[in-house]
Design an enzyme around this catalytic site. Structure first.
Site, PDB file in Angstrom:
ATOM      1  N   LEU A 154       1.283  -0.958  -0.210  1.00  0.00           N
ATOM      2  CA  LEU A 154       0.329  -0.165  -0.423  1.00  0.00           C
ATOM      3  C   LEU A 154       0.866   1.167   0.140  1.00  0.00           C
ATOM      4  CD1 LEU A 154      -2.630  -0.703   2.561  1.00  0.00           C
ATOM      5  CD2 LEU A 154      -2.482  -1.484   0.712  1.00  0.00           C
ATOM      6  N   GLU A 156       1.292   5.688   0.887  1.00  0.00           N
ATOM      7  CA  GLU A 156      -0.360   6.330   1.466  1.00  0.00           C
ATOM      8  C   GLU A 156      -1.145   7.291   0.120  1.00  0.00           C
ATOM      9  OE1 GLU A 156       2.563   7.208   4.683  1.00  0.00           O
ATOM     10  OE2 GLU A 156       1.063   8.915   4.399  1.00  0.00           O
ATOM     11  N   GLY A 254      14.819  14.161  -8.269  1.00  0.00           N
ATOM     12  CA  GLY A 254      14.051  15.190  -6.976  1.00  0.00           C
ATOM     13  C   GLY A 254      15.063  15.527  -5.817  1.00  0.00           C
ATOM     14  N   CYS A 261       8.691   3.748   4.464  1.00  0.00           N
ATOM     15  CA  CYS A 261       8.394   2.739   4.503  1.00  0.00           C
ATOM     16  C   CYS A 261      10.469   2.591   3.470  1.00  0.00           C
ATOM     17  CB  CYS A 261       7.940   1.946   3.236  1.00  0.00           C
ATOM     18  SG  CYS A 261       6.669   1.770   3.827  1.00  0.00           S
TER      19      CYS A 261
END
Ligand code: UDX
Length: 434
Positions: A154, A156, A254, A261
């Site tokens: 998953l 966020e 970036g 995580c």
């Protein structure tokens, strides 16, 4: 077991697919909130899904772990696995949950399986959870008790979508009955299912995060070279990503990766590998590139400004990615530290994460930092702006706003703004990898 971010999202997704789910959390306040059909954590779409599940009678909250064990065939353990100070994983919540679930299984009859959803280092299900469960439940693994690994992937902001439509379902199992029960639990999810050993399944989770983190660090590495060559790394990465063997995602240069995580999992993987005397130079390189990338962004600002001593910098975007107020491992922390070290005065702004960022800063670093409530006041009186996180509200701000920066200079670590539009307003634009 564990109604945090992962537990709730998983519960809501199973309920949405027609399973009957019973949840339990050791925190009574959290149990009450979930029982009322509300989400105690922020995640788009989660509240709505939970409310629907509770109303439909497909999601209930147990009063105690014995009740939980009685009412379920499969118990998913979804408790936190934080880092120790040396980077290795802290399994104390997993151990405690296994002792609790195991003890509860003593009080109930019939076959049960316990499935680790928490992110754990490879070998935990077989080497830690299984033995604790067998001892605490006085059951025999493979007969009246199953122990399995079923990692989650998953992200966020998209967790509900990721849980309802996973890219793949990874089942780490040692016996046919547990595999069949897990396959039944995932009926209707329409994703390829990979069946592996528990240890291999656990390695899939770490390998996935290490791979994604490596891609980001690779893009950042190439960005540094592109800056020297005076080419733009973005179209270069786009062209590289058109190779179907490579693919387009997670190649955006970036300020480096943040979040709960990537850094934690890479450190845990490296700590485990080193305890096994195995070197992981690629994963370790991904971490060290990431550590220097935030400093590199400050270098870009310093080079463009001449010096940062006494310079007022608007540090914009404090969360680790847009769309969340989560500041864990946000690159804004090392950037702020470095700006201050070089003598800058910093105004912080974020549409959501301001207070949680400041709370984690600890003792105020010398009064040279101030949190401001809106973008306009962050820019007003600042010499230059440094964008750490590409919130849409920054992208949508009128170009004239950036022209109010005393030195008319924007350092954009995330390709948030349109350089041509800024140039028309006389604003200098500096970006990572350009
Ligand atoms: C990640 C994984 O995507 C998810 O599968 C895993 O279960 C948990 O960790 P998350 O931490 O929510 O999810 O964030 P993600 O969207 O993956 O981004 C991680 C960081 O990498 C962010 O700071 C993001 O800005 C950065 N990133 C991502 C880049 O710098 N460039 C990219 O191209 C992609």
């Amino acid at each position: 077991m564990g109604l945090g971010y992962v537990g709730l999202t998983t519960a809501a997704a199973f309920a949405a697919r027609g399973r009957t789910v019973v949840g339990y959390d050791s925190d009574p306040a959290r149990r009450a909130v979930v029982r009322a059909g509300r989400a105690p954590v922020q995640e788009p779409g989660l509240s709505a899904l939970l409310r629907r599940a509770v109303r439909a009678g497909r999601l209930a909250v147990a009063d105690d772990p014995i009740d939980l064990a009685r009412r379920s065939d499969l118990v998913f353990v979804c408790v936190p696995t934080p880092s120790r100070s040396d980077g290795s994983i802290d399994l104390s919540y997993v151990r405690a949950a296994c002792r609790t679930v195991g003890g509860s299984l003593r009080k109930v009859r019939g076959w049960r399986a316990v499935v680790l959803k928490s992110t754990v280092v490879p070998g935990t299900t077989d080497g830690v959870a299984g033995p604790i469960l067998a001892r605490a439940s006085r059951r025999t693994l493979g007969r009246t008790l199953g122990a399995a690994s079923n990692p989650e992937f998953l992200a966020e902001g998209t967790a509900v979508r990721d849980a309802l439509a996973p890219s793949r379902i990874v089942l780490g199992v040692s016996d046919a009955r547990t595999e069949a029960a897990l396959r039944a639990a995932y009926r209707g999810f329409r994703a390829s299912t990979v069946v592996l050993s528990p240890t291999a399944a656990e390695l899939v989770k770490y390998g996935s995060n290490a791979m994604l983190a490596t891609r980001v660090s690779f893009a950042n590495e190439l960005a540094g070279l592109a800056e020297r060559l005076r080419v733009d790394v973005y179209p270069v990465m786009r062209a590289i990503g058109l190779d179907p063997r490579i693919g387009p995602r997670f190649l955006d240069a970036g300020p480096g990766f943040g979040g709960s995580c990537f850094t934690k999992d890479l450190r845990a993987l490296l700590a485990q590998a080193s305890s096994l005397r195995v070197a992981l130079p690629v994963s370790s390189g991904a971490l060290s590139v990431n550590a220097s990338q935030a400093i590199h962004v400050v270098d870009l600002a310093e080079r463009a400004a001449g010096s940062l001593r006494g310079v007022k910098v608007a540090l914009l975007g404090l969360s680790f990615k847009p769309g969340t107020g989560d500041v864990r491992e946000s690159r804004a922390f090392p950037m702020l530290r470095e700006l201050l070290r070089r003598g800058a005065r910093v105004r912080l702004h974020d549409p959501e994460a301001g207070p949680s960022f400041v709370a984690l800063l600890g003792p105020r670093p010398g009064g040279r930092v101030r949190l401001v409530p809106d973008l306009a006041s962050a820019i007003r009186g600042a010499d230059l702006a440094l964008i750490q996180c590409d919130w849409d509200s920054y992208r949508r701000a009128p170009v004239s706003l950036w022209g109010r920066l005393a030195r008319k200079l924007v350092v954009d670590a995330r390709r948030t703004l349109d350089p041509a539009a800024l140039a028309r307003s006389g604003v200098r634009y500096v970006a990572v990898g350009r």
